[in-house]
Write a protein that holds these residues in place. Structure first.
Motif, PDB file in Angstrom:
ATOM      1  N   ALA A  81       1.155  -1.500  -0.033  1.00  0.00           N
ATOM      2  CA  ALA A  81       0.374  -0.247   0.287  1.00  0.00           C
ATOM      3  C   ALA A  81       0.963   1.448  -0.076  1.00  0.00           C
ATOM      4  O   ALA A  81       1.923   1.767  -0.041  1.00  0.00           O
ATOM      5  N   HIS A  98      -7.692  -2.998  11.715  1.00  0.00           N
ATOM      6  CA  HIS A  98      -8.215  -4.650  11.712  1.00  0.00           C
ATOM      7  C   HIS A  98      -8.281  -5.103  10.522  1.00  0.00           C
ATOM      8  O   HIS A  98      -7.733  -4.870   9.226  1.00  0.00           O
ATOM      9  N   LEU A 107      -5.626  -3.808   7.966  1.00  0.00           N
ATOM     10  CA  LEU A 107      -5.813  -2.027   7.869  1.00  0.00           C
ATOM     11  C   LEU A 107      -5.660  -1.047   8.829  1.00  0.00           C
ATOM     12  O   LEU A 107      -6.751  -1.705   9.353  1.00  0.00           O
ATOM     13  N   SER A 152      -7.242   2.442  10.359  1.00  0.00           N
ATOM     14  CA  SER A 152      -7.917   3.636   9.788  1.00  0.00           C
ATOM     15  C   SER A 152      -8.219   4.607  10.865  1.00  0.00           C
ATOM     16  O   SER A 152      -7.137   4.333  11.719  1.00  0.00           O
ATOM     17  N   MET A 208      -5.458   6.579   4.234  1.00  0.00           N
ATOM     18  CA  MET A 208      -6.353   5.642   4.633  1.00  0.00           C
ATOM     19  C   MET A 208      -6.957   5.787   4.591  1.00  0.00           C
ATOM     20  O   MET A 208      -8.114   4.472   4.467  1.00  0.00           O
ATOM     21  N   ALA A 250      -8.740   5.777   1.792  1.00  0.00           N
ATOM     22  CA  ALA A 250      -9.117   4.977   0.485  1.00  0.00           C
ATOM     23  C   ALA A 250      -8.221   3.893   0.411  1.00  0.00           C
ATOM     24  O   ALA A 250      -7.668   3.131  -0.173  1.00  0.00           O
ATOM     25  N   GLY A 251      -7.827   2.942   1.781  1.00  0.00           N
ATOM     26  CA  GLY A 251      -8.059   1.979   2.015  1.00  0.00           C
ATOM     27  C   GLY A 251      -5.953   1.701   1.684  1.00  0.00           C
ATOM     28  O   GLY A 251      -6.083   0.452   1.399  1.00  0.00           O
ATOM     29  N   GLN A 252      -5.551   2.530   2.135  1.00  0.00           N
ATOM     30  CA  GLN A 252      -4.451   2.493   1.195  1.00  0.00           C
ATOM     31  C   GLN A 252      -3.322   2.153   2.477  1.00  0.00           C
ATOM     32  O   GLN A 252      -1.691   2.804   1.952  1.00  0.00           O
ATOM     33  N   SER A 289      -1.146  -0.327   5.014  1.00  0.00           N
ATOM     34  CA  SER A 289      -1.765  -1.751   6.152  1.00  0.00           C
ATOM     35  C   SER A 289      -0.722  -1.205   7.629  1.00  0.00           C
ATOM     36  O   SER A 289      -0.062  -0.289   7.977  1.00  0.00           O
TER      37      SER A 289
END
Length: 223
Positions: free
Chosen positions: A123, A144, A147, A149, A189, A191-193, A195
């Protein structure tokens, strides 16, 4: 993979120790804090290091030199004035190259094995999180399923350890000057990028005399 040690902090809460000594050179167990990182990184296979500095930074260069006695090569990114974490890393990017790099705060002490981070970065960033210390009970980020957040009142959070792997692309669009790293991480975060992992080993944020004494105790006790 290269590694960067962030060493530009002034360490005001450690006065009078830091009046004439930069915080990374404050000793614990007879060794400067930054030397623990240099030796641990060398043992983990990192042989190219970048260190930024500001307050009394020449002392850091004088002490560590070019890194040869530790088996590494050290390049320095001198800051006329502190640029905060984001700005300091951005300024050092030409020394770090185009590949993801490890970054570690110079004012923490830990037995984390940096070799665990010598792997492909999936990521924009990978953060090492730790249990919340007494001085930071609410933590920073939620972890979680690998990932990370942003903090939420409905989710248990962990504390950012000051250890991460970052992709240079995280700083795309940034401009020279002082800025924080956290907003860039939170954007990634969303963008889910980002870890992450939870480290349950020994770790201290050496921000006060009391925590410096804790490191002294940990260094002296058997593992």
């Amino acid at each position: 993979m290269k590694a960067m040690i962030l060493a530009a902090g002034k360490g005001e809460r450690l006065r009078p120790l830091t009046l004439h000594t930069p915080k990374p050179l404050v000793q614990a167990g007879g060794q400067p804090l930054i030397e623990y990182h240099v030796r641990a990184l060398a043992a983990a296979g990192f042989d190219e290091l970048v260190i930024n500095h500001a307050w009394l930074g020449q002392q850091i260069e004088d002490y560590l030199g070019d890194g040869a006695r530790f088996g590494v090569r050290i390049a320095y990114s001198a800051e006329g004035e502190p640029l905060e974490t984001g700005g300091g890393i951005f300024r050092a990017l030409p020394l770090l190259g185009d590949a993801p790099f490890l970054v570690v705060n110079g004012d923490i002490w830990t037995d984390y094995d940096f070799a665990a981070l010598r792997r492909p970065l999936p990521a924009a960033a990978h953060l090492v999180l730790v249990d919340n210390p007494a001085h930071h009970p609410h933590g920073d980020f939620h972890l979680h399923a690998g990932l990370v957040s942003d903090a939420s009142a409905a989710q248990p959070c962990l504390t950012y350890s000051g250890i991460a792997v970052l992709a240079p692309a995280l700083f795309a669009g940034c401009q020279p000057g002082a800025f924080k790293l956290a907003p860039l991480l939170r954007q990634a975060m969303a963008a889910g990028q980002v870890s992450g992992e939870h480290y349950a080993g020994r770790w201290v944020d050496v921000g006060t005399h009391e925590r410096l004494a804790e490191v002294e105790r940990l260094v002296m006790e058997p593992r």
